[in-house]
Scaffold this active site. Structure first.
Site, mmCIF file in Angstrom:
data_model
loop_
_atom_site.group_PDB
_atom_site.id
_atom_site.type_symbol
_atom_site.label_atom_id
_atom_site.label_comp_id
_atom_site.label_asym_id
_atom_site.label_seq_id
_atom_site.Cartn_x
_atom_site.Cartn_y
_atom_site.Cartn_z
ATOM 1 C CG ASP A 42 -1.511 5.043 -5.924
ATOM 2 O OD1 ASP A 42 -1.073 4.592 -5.017
ATOM 3 O OD2 ASP A 42 -1.295 6.066 -6.519
ATOM 4 C CE LYS A 64 -1.574 6.901 -0.053
ATOM 5 N NZ LYS A 64 -1.929 7.886 1.222
ATOM 6 C CG MET A 181 -9.600 12.723 -5.625
ATOM 7 S SD MET A 181 -8.390 12.761 -4.604
ATOM 8 C CE MET A 181 -7.556 14.139 -5.273
#
Length: 260
Positions: A42, A64, A181
């Site tokens: 990632d 990602k 996020m």
């Protein structure tokens, strides 16, 4: 190639790389990385973590990072399957923990459908590391009876979270909210939570938790969006909402007073 001469099926291990600090890797994670012949990485996994890879390991970066162009999930799953069918020892190296907003569940399901039973190695999730870096807990006998991990980045075309109801639950059940996020949705999150929580509810925003470049701000729910604009904090970051943050704010204020 005949069935008798076919390559033996390789192994696949989903490894949580933690929040960034390579010293937070588990021993099991280090052993898995050291033994891998193929590593799918990632974007948020640091070089310090990859220093444990063997020199001949084939390392592929698969993106990602929230808000940026990423390798499609289906492509990542196919890369794992192809490498495993070629007899490779595959490590899917993911920031944080594979099973906390890491899409590890989807990858496990895909592998199992193909007849591969993966191993999963947990990692320290960013929400926990972020508050630990500030010397504060996520739960506290007097301040928080539980913790809820949620994503502020809803699935595309999905309804998203009902932040007002979540705020009610946090208020009534004395819960800490850890929001991953959520920076790009901060205004919507703030508006929803303010319908249930008072404006002086403390909030911590921690960017790049555990890394030397970590930055943070301690603010209130009512001032959240303004503070994000003033400080320029951005992704990757977690937001922590709840009374457990009060101890951090009080300690910082006391330190500032002593330094004055």
């Amino acid at each position: 190639m005949s069935a008798s001469s076919a390559l033996p099926l390789g192994r696949v291990t989903l490894v949580g790389a933690g929040p960034g600090d390579p010293e937070l890797l588990t021993l099991k994670a280090v052993k898995a990385i050291q033994s891998a012949s193929v590593i799918l990485v990632d974007d948020l996994v640091g070089d310090g973590v990859l220093a444990h890879a063997r020199p001949d390991a084939r390392i592929t970066y698969v993106g990602k990072r929230g808000g940026c162009k990423s390798t499609p999930q289906a492509t990542i799953e196919q890369l794992m399957l192809d490498a495993a069918h070629a007899g490779e020892n595959v490590v899917r190296l993911k920031g944080g923990d594979p099973f906390i907003f890491g899409r590890g569940g989807e990858e496990v399901e895909s592998l199992r459908r193909a007849g591969i039973e993966p191993v999963v190695v947990n990692g320290v999730t960013a929400g926990l590391a972020a508050m630990t870096s500030l010397g504060a807990p996520l739960t506290h006998r007097d301040r928080a009876h539980g913790v809820v991990f949620v994503t502020g980045h809803p699935q595309k075309d999905g309804p998203g979270l009902d932040w007002a109801r979540l705020g009610e639950s946090a208020r009534d059940l004395h819960l800490t909210l850890v929001i991953y996020m959520g920076i790009s949705s901060a205004a919507r999150i703030q508006a929803g939570l303010l319908s249930a929580l008072p404006p002086d509810t403390p909030v911590a925003v921690i960017e790049r938790a555990s890394l030397p470049s970590q930055r943070q701000c301690i603010t209130t729910l009512g001032e959240l969006v303004d503070q994000l604009s003033a400080t320029g904090l951005g992704s990757p970051a977690v937001m922590v909402v709840g009374d457990v943050v009060r101890g951090v704010r009080a300690a910082l204020q006391e330190a500032a007073a002593l330094a004055a």
